[in-house]
Design an enzyme around this catalytic site. Structure first.
Site, PDB file in Angstrom:
ATOM      1  N   GLY A 209      -8.164 -20.008   1.196  1.00 18.58           N
ATOM      2  CA  GLY A 209      -6.817 -20.460   0.707  1.00 18.58           C
ATOM      3  C   GLY A 209      -5.903 -20.158   2.028  1.00 18.58           C
ATOM      4  O   GLY A 209      -6.453 -20.654   3.082  1.00 18.58           O
ATOM      5  N   SER A 210      -4.681 -20.216   1.714  1.00 18.50           N
ATOM      6  CA  SER A 210      -3.600 -19.853   2.917  1.00 18.50           C
ATOM      7  C   SER A 210      -2.170 -20.031   2.294  1.00 18.50           C
ATOM      8  O   SER A 210      -2.118 -20.681   1.237  1.00 18.50           O
ATOM      9  CB  SER A 210      -3.854 -20.806   4.175  1.00 18.50           C
ATOM     10  OG  SER A 210      -5.245 -20.704   4.647  1.00 18.50           O
ATOM     11  N   ASN A 211      -1.265 -19.485   2.989  1.00 14.66           N
ATOM     12  CA  ASN A 211       0.214 -19.875   3.336  1.00 14.66           C
ATOM     13  C   ASN A 211       0.476 -20.619   4.687  1.00 14.66           C
ATOM     14  O   ASN A 211       0.191 -20.049   5.396  1.00 14.66           O
ATOM     15  CB  ASN A 211       1.028 -18.825   2.871  1.00 14.66           C
ATOM     16  CG  ASN A 211       0.848 -17.923   1.843  1.00 14.66           C
ATOM     17  OD1 ASN A 211       0.340 -18.651   0.587  1.00 14.66           O
ATOM     18  ND2 ASN A 211       0.840 -16.777   1.945  1.00 14.66           N
ATOM     19  N   ASN A 478      -1.513 -23.887  -0.901  1.00 17.88           N
ATOM     20  CA  ASN A 478      -2.829 -24.683  -1.624  1.00 17.88           C
ATOM     21  C   ASN A 478      -2.528 -25.191  -3.095  1.00 17.88           C
ATOM     22  O   ASN A 478      -3.510 -25.759  -3.360  1.00 17.88           O
ATOM     23  CB  ASN A 478      -3.702 -23.442  -1.901  1.00 17.88           C
ATOM     24  CG  ASN A 478      -4.092 -22.588  -0.533  1.00 17.88           C
ATOM     25  OD1 ASN A 478      -3.928 -21.309  -0.814  1.00 17.88           O
ATOM     26  ND2 ASN A 478      -4.654 -23.268   0.443  1.00 17.88           N
TER      27      ASN A 478
END
Length: 760
Positions: A209-211, A478
């Site tokens: 995922g990620s920010n 995401n």
């Protein structure tokens, strides 16, 4: 005879002199700074790849050598057919892994494809191969790390190995999730590998995922861009990031990270720009439902005409003394056949299913990332992404020194419009809606559309994908393209790009709420602007939005319940964060998982006009109250069974082992509304991270260059004997950052060990 020998020596001398005059084919210098970060300088792209291949293998030889065996379809040979590997996001047995790679990877096509790419891409791959093999020679058999010393799978590599590995990487967050379905697929009565329980994971449940937050000059203290990149990637295996700084003087000067086998920086910064990536919600493959020819289940009907499937027989080498295993797989005009009974995708006598992935054979990523690395503005980044359509499955979020912010949700996506998805739906399409688009394969018109001018056939043009340029902020965690800026929702696009107007995940909401509070000055930090320290504090705040929404009501509910008094008191003392010193957070995490099944939890329902702040206000009376108290009691019992105190310190529950050392790890699951995600697995005494915050970078600019703080949560090396096996993990635990050295003076001041120059 003697005259001939003298002549031969003279000719050899002339040849040698010519070779010396020409110079080595590969050459690079490697300088390491604190925490083992290599700064690699070369005069050309071959030299850059050469230095990267050498330095990466110094830090991670055993891991990447095993990965080369995996993509070559040799796991059964070296590790046994019944052992397992992680493929995509799930475990798969080695035999199935081998069948998939030997059937899915088309080496002649990949060789043709790379020959058509830019020269820089070909050169950097050739250099990487030479650098990796050079390290093996320099180490010798006895110098290989103990974990893989003497193993047959630690071997020199070729360009084919790199092409296989690159192909796996571009499929990682797309059809690789259906590898088991490809292996399962066989006509009625045909041989299959071990049955795979194949599913397509929900976007919020996958491990990658990620920010990404890009703040423009209108909201920053300096008027320049500020970027936070917080990728949530695996802590183990070849998808781990590795830091590097690559320089071709006057051509390319970029610092950042790549995953195993990546010969250039794929996420990082240069003097003028910084960029990060988050996994997009767009779908990169579609399924096709086939009507079979009643006379032969390996034939199918398109526009009333019968077509033969293409068979491909693969042979899987087995350990010594065991005959190879052969398997025949089939493909239609749309791609490989798939079978996944759990998804109602079965190959019967009348119907079967095929899959096409827009990233299959996508070798344009190297060109895209090389162009991004050379960019001087977000406009240059936008051009690189849109022209190549080479970014495989991630959003691109960027800033520049002029204060511009970019979010480009532009990837290699099937060209399937909303109208086509509707017109070409089958009765089974609704069952898979939201996870994958299923199209009617018996009509040729239902194939992906082909538009002139795109970088590859049948891809959705960049102008039909989502691109923003702003000077306030853009953010992605995401969720789909719709709400990257809460004040400016994006127009509705094809459903292939993700859901529009739907409820956002708690992590997306948490990020937008924190940005809103910062810009209003209500987050407890001074002012209303963004700078590097404030951005870093936001990234590692470790607040739980779910706790913010639920805990006060829960405490009022449980205050007079003696059966849960101890648990209630533990939550009363919790700071509602997942810092290493927070106490009571594990109890809440287990409780929160227990209440997810409550169907009517929120009094204020989701409102598309207020997606950031809804749903909210938990219902705690009546049956809901009874269920919540039961969930709290169950959570307390779980902790008791695990031998963990109700008010246990979070850093004592969640930790990473580095040798004999237990290192406390902050952050928690994204489903709790925690931005700094850490997903873990149970181990004796607690939880150890498996996915989550990895290379975290905070980027801005001064008058002369980049100003960047970063930390690599799991550290640079997978070799337990390396001094860089856990050094940055300790930094991450303490919320400390590394100010990355970028200029020559900064590098010289921070150099550790002796510089290394290699050539051949």
């Amino acid at each position: 005879m003697r005259k001939f020998a003298i002549g031969a020596l003279l000719l050899a001398g002339v040849s040698s002199s010519a070779a010396i005059a020409k110079g080595p084919t590969f050459s690079a210098s490697i300088v390491r700074t604190s925490y083992g970060i290599p700064h690699i300088t070369a005069s050309n792209w071959r030299g850059i790849g050469y230095g990267v291949g050498y330095a990466y293998a110094q830090d991670n030889l055993c891991m990447i050598a095993e990965e080369f065996a995996t993509v070559a379809g040799e796991r059964s040979l070296h590790f046994g057919p019944k052992e397992t590997a992680i493929l995509g996001f799930e475990k798969i047995d080695n035999l199935s892994s081998d069948i998939f790679f030997r059937s899915a990877i088309d080496m002649p096509k990949l060789r043709r494809g790379i020959s058509a790419q830019i020269p820089e891409a070909r050169d950097v791959i050739a250099g990487y191969v030479a650098g990796y093999n050079r390290l093996l020679r320099d180490l010798g058999p006895t110098g290989v790390p103990a974990e893989c010393r003497g193993k047959a799978w630690v071997r020199p590599i070729t360009a084919d190995d790199m092409l296989r590995l690159t192909e796996k990487q571009v499929l990682l967050a797309s059809s690789l999730a259906l590898a088991g379905a490809v292996v399962n697929a066989a006509p009625p009565g045909g041989a299959q590998a071990a049955d795979q329980n194949v599913t397509i994971p929900d976007q919020d449940k996958i491990g990658i995922g990620s920010n990404g937050w890009a703040f423009g000059g209108d909201v920053t203290e300096s008027g320049r861009g500020v970027l936070i990149g917080n990728p949530h990637f695996p802590w183990n295996g070849p998808a781990r990031f590795w830091e590097m700084h690559l320089t071709i003087p006057g051509v390319y000067d970029v610092m950042g990270v790549g995953i195993a086998g990546t010969p250039i920086v794929s996420l990082g910064f240069n003097k003028d720009i910084g960029w990060t990536h988050t996994v997009t919600a767009a779908q990169h493959f579609t399924l096709f439902e086939l009507e079979l020819d009643p006379t032969d289940p390996t034939r199918y009907i398109v526009d009333g005409k019968s077509e033969r499937m293409t068979p491909k027989t693969v042979s899987i080498p087995m350990p010594a003394g065991t005959a190879p295993v052969t398997r025949t797989l089939y493909s239609s005009r749309f791609g490989p056949m798939v079978a996944a009974p759990a998804l109602l995708l079965s190959w019967g006598k009348t119907k079967a299913f095929s899959m096409r992935d827009a990233n299959a054979g996508n070798q344009r990523g190297l060109a895209a990332w090389i162009a991004i690395g050379k960019a001087k503005s977000v406009a240059d980044i936008r051009s690189a992404v849109t022209k190549t359509l080479g970014i495989p499955w991630v959003n691109t979020i960027a800033v520049d020194r002029a204060g511009n912010a970019l979010h480009a949700d532009v990837t290699a996506v099937p060209n399937v419009t909303a109208a086509k998805a509707k017109d070409c739906a089958t009765p089974a399409s609704a069952l898979l809606a939201g996870r994958v688009v299923l199209l009617d394969g018996k009509r040729a018109a239902c194939d992906w559309d082909d538009v002139a001018g795109t970088a590859a056939r049948r891809l959705l043009p960049a102008y039909e994908q989502a691109i923003w340029e702003r000077r306030d902020y853009l953010a992605n965690s995401n969720d789909s393209y719709w709400l990257s800026n809460a004040s400016a929702p994006y127009r509705q696009l094809s459903p292939i790009l993700g859901a529009w107007g739907t409820m956002r995940t708690t992590r997306t909401r948490s990020g937008l709420i924190e940005i809103e509070r910062r810009l209003k000055g209500t987050d407890g930090l001074p002012g209303t602007k963004i700078d590097l320290p404030r951005a870093e504090a936001m990234a590692f705040a470790n607040k739980s939005l779910v706790a913010e929404l639920v805990v006060d009501k829960l405490l009022a509910l449980c205050a007079d319940k003696p059966d849960v008094a101890a648990a209630c008191n533990a939550l009363r003392g919790w700071d509602r964060k997942y810092d290493v010193d927070s106490r009571g957070g594990y109890l809440f995490a287990v409780f929160a998982a227990n209440i997810r099944s409550i169907a009517n939890l929120w009094a204020t329902k989701y409102d598309p006009a207020d997606p950031v702040h809804t749903p909210r206000d938990p219902i705690t009376d009546g049956d809901n109250g009874t269920k919540m108290i039961a969930a709290l009691a169950k959570a307390a019992a779980t902790l008791s069974a695990e031998g963990i105190a109700l008010d246990a310190r979070w850093g004592d529950v969640q930790f990473a082992k580095r040798g004999d050392q237990r290192i406390a790890v902050h952050g928690a699951e994204g489903s709790l509304g925690v931005l700094n995600v850490q997903q873990g697995q149970k181990v004796p005494g607690g939880i150890t991270p498996t996915h989550g915050s990895s290379y975290v970078q905070a980027v801005t600019f001064d008058d002369t260059g980049p100003v960047v703080d970063a930390v690599l949560s799991y550290s640079q090396s997978t070799n337990p004997a390396s001094p860089h096996f856990g050094d940055q993990t300790l930094l991450y635990s303490a919320k400390r950052w590394v100010r990355l050295p970028f200029t020559k003076a900064q590098i010289d001041a921070d150099t550790i060990g002796k510089p290394v120059t290699i050539s051949e």
